[in-house]
Design an enzyme around this catalytic site. Structure first.
Site, PDB file in Angstrom:
ATOM      1  N   ASP A  33       0.833  -1.207   0.000  1.00  0.00           N
ATOM      2  CA  ASP A  33       0.000   0.000   0.000  1.00  0.00           C
ATOM      3  C   ASP A  33       0.865   1.254   0.000  1.00  0.00           C
ATOM      4  O   ASP A  33       1.934   1.284   0.623  1.00  0.00           O
ATOM      5  CB  ASP A  33      -0.907  -0.016   1.242  1.00  0.00           C
ATOM      6  CG  ASP A  33      -2.029   0.986   1.150  1.00  0.00           C
ATOM      7  OD1 ASP A  33      -2.356   1.433   0.039  1.00  0.00           O
ATOM      8  OD2 ASP A  33      -2.592   1.332   2.211  1.00  0.00           O
ATOM      9  N   ASN A  81     -10.445  -2.886  -6.998  1.00  0.00           N
ATOM     10  CA  ASN A  81      -9.613  -1.904  -7.693  1.00  0.00           C
ATOM     11  C   ASN A  81     -10.127  -1.517  -9.078  1.00  0.00           C
ATOM     12  O   ASN A  81      -9.694  -0.518  -9.655  1.00  0.00           O
ATOM     13  CB  ASN A  81      -8.173  -2.419  -7.829  1.00  0.00           C
ATOM     14  CG  ASN A  81      -7.380  -2.367  -6.537  1.00  0.00           C
ATOM     15  OD1 ASN A  81      -6.395  -3.074  -6.374  1.00  0.00           O
ATOM     16  ND2 ASN A  81      -7.806  -1.530  -5.593  1.00  0.00           N
ATOM     17  N   TRP A  82     -11.070  -2.306  -9.620  1.00  0.00           N
ATOM     18  CA  TRP A  82     -11.633  -1.956 -10.925  1.00  0.00           C
ATOM     19  C   TRP A  82     -12.383  -0.627 -10.873  1.00  0.00           C
ATOM     20  O   TRP A  82     -12.629  -0.008 -11.919  1.00  0.00           O
ATOM     21  CB  TRP A  82     -12.581  -3.050 -11.412  1.00  0.00           C
ATOM     22  CG  TRP A  82     -11.902  -4.357 -11.657  1.00  0.00           C
ATOM     23  CD1 TRP A  82     -11.992  -5.484 -10.894  1.00  0.00           C
ATOM     24  CD2 TRP A  82     -11.025  -4.694 -12.738  1.00  0.00           C
ATOM     25  NE1 TRP A  82     -11.221  -6.496 -11.429  1.00  0.00           N
ATOM     26  CE2 TRP A  82     -10.624  -6.043 -12.558  1.00  0.00           C
ATOM     27  CE3 TRP A  82     -10.545  -3.977 -13.844  1.00  0.00           C
ATOM     28  CZ2 TRP A  82      -9.755  -6.684 -13.444  1.00  0.00           C
ATOM     29  CZ3 TRP A  82      -9.676  -4.616 -14.725  1.00  0.00           C
ATOM     30  CH2 TRP A  82      -9.290  -5.955 -14.524  1.00  0.00           C
ATOM     31  N   SER A 209      -8.438  -5.058   4.379  1.00  0.00           N
ATOM     32  CA  SER A 209      -8.976  -4.691   3.064  1.00  0.00           C
ATOM     33  C   SER A 209      -9.337  -5.899   2.202  1.00  0.00           C
ATOM     34  O   SER A 209      -8.934  -6.002   1.040  1.00  0.00           O
ATOM     35  CB  SER A 209      -7.981  -3.781   2.321  1.00  0.00           C
ATOM     36  OG  SER A 209      -7.816  -2.556   3.004  1.00  0.00           O
TER      37      SER A 209
END
Length: 257
Positions: A33, A81-82, A209
């Site tokens: 991250d 994440n798309w 996450s």
């Protein structure tokens, strides 16, 4: 690799000075991250942060091999994440392609077995082909295992495992009573892989996450402030040293209590 081998590697690489060699984790998982923040702090486009993140991944994988970590799982692209801007998603796909094309031969030469965790059904054919190539080329390697979590989400993974078991019950192939934690584990993307001993997240954020939530049930969690593009051997050794100071109880009592 035997425990003696791993102890020797830890001593040779200096980790033993901070953590007991016997406590060296067999499997570490990393939430990489901070790429975007790293770039923003420097006035650079986010894609440059992702590019530098790939360099950090190369450094960290090599350091983990040198230290003697048997299994490394990295969270490269989540199923959420798309929703990022299309240009950023396109850049991430390009970086993935280049990483596989440029680094696969080196990983293969280093006796690294590559496995992919995540849903491939909706991926572009060229991406799917690269993932299949990476796994096929390295399938017989017996050194370190690298698991790339790509288009991965832990909730989706657990739901898919539950759905598969429910379908078996509906077909009369099993009873509801036969659905055990072991039966679920056998249908996860990581089937056959030991659970992570240590989960590392960079950038100072303190959450999983949607990453390995089943597998990390008893993992030690280490959160580090360093942004991922700045990660490397020193930061990894700091995380391993912290792991070495932990007492793993698996729900039991600490020694002497």
């Amino acid at each position: 690799m035997t425990m003696a081998d791993r102890q020797g590697l830890a001593q040779d690489t200096g980790v033993a000075a901070a953590a007991a060699p016997a406590a060296l984790p067999r499997h570490i998982a990393i939430i990489m991250d901070g790429n975007g923040r790293w770039a923003t702090q420097r006035g650079l486009p986010r894609v440059e942060g992702h590019r530098r993140g790939v360099e950090a991944l190369r450094r960290t994988l090599k350091a983990a091999r040198d230290i003697g970590i048997e299994i490394v799982t990295v969270y490269s692209f989540s199923s959420e994440n798309w929703s990022r801007p299309p240009a950023e998603v396109s850049a991430l796909m390009g970086l993935l392609k280049r990483f596989i094309r440029n680094d696969l031969a080196e990983l293969h030469e280093a006796n690294v077995r590559v496995r992919i965790a995540g849903d491939r059904t909706a991926l572009d054919p060229d991406i799917r082909a690269l993932l299949v190539e990476a796994e096929a080329l390295t399938a017989r390697n017996l050194g370190q295992t690298l698991i790339v979590a790509f288009n991965y989400g832990s909730r989706q993974e657990i739901a898919a495992a539950a759905r598969a078991l429910a379908e078996e019950v509906a077909r009369g192939e099993r009873t509801p009573e036969s659905i055990t934690p072991e039966a679920i584990e056998a249908r996860l993307n990581t089937a056959g892989i030991p659970d992570p001993d240590l989960v590392i997240r960079t950038s100072g954020e303190m959450r999983l996450s949607n990453f390995l939530m089943w597998q990390a049930a008893y993992a030690e969690l280490v959160f580090q402030p360093v942004l991922w593009p700045d990660y490397g051997r020193e930061a990894l050794e700091e995380a391993l040293a912290e792991y070495g100071r932990r007492e793993r109880r698996y729900g039991g009592l600490a020694a002497g209590r």
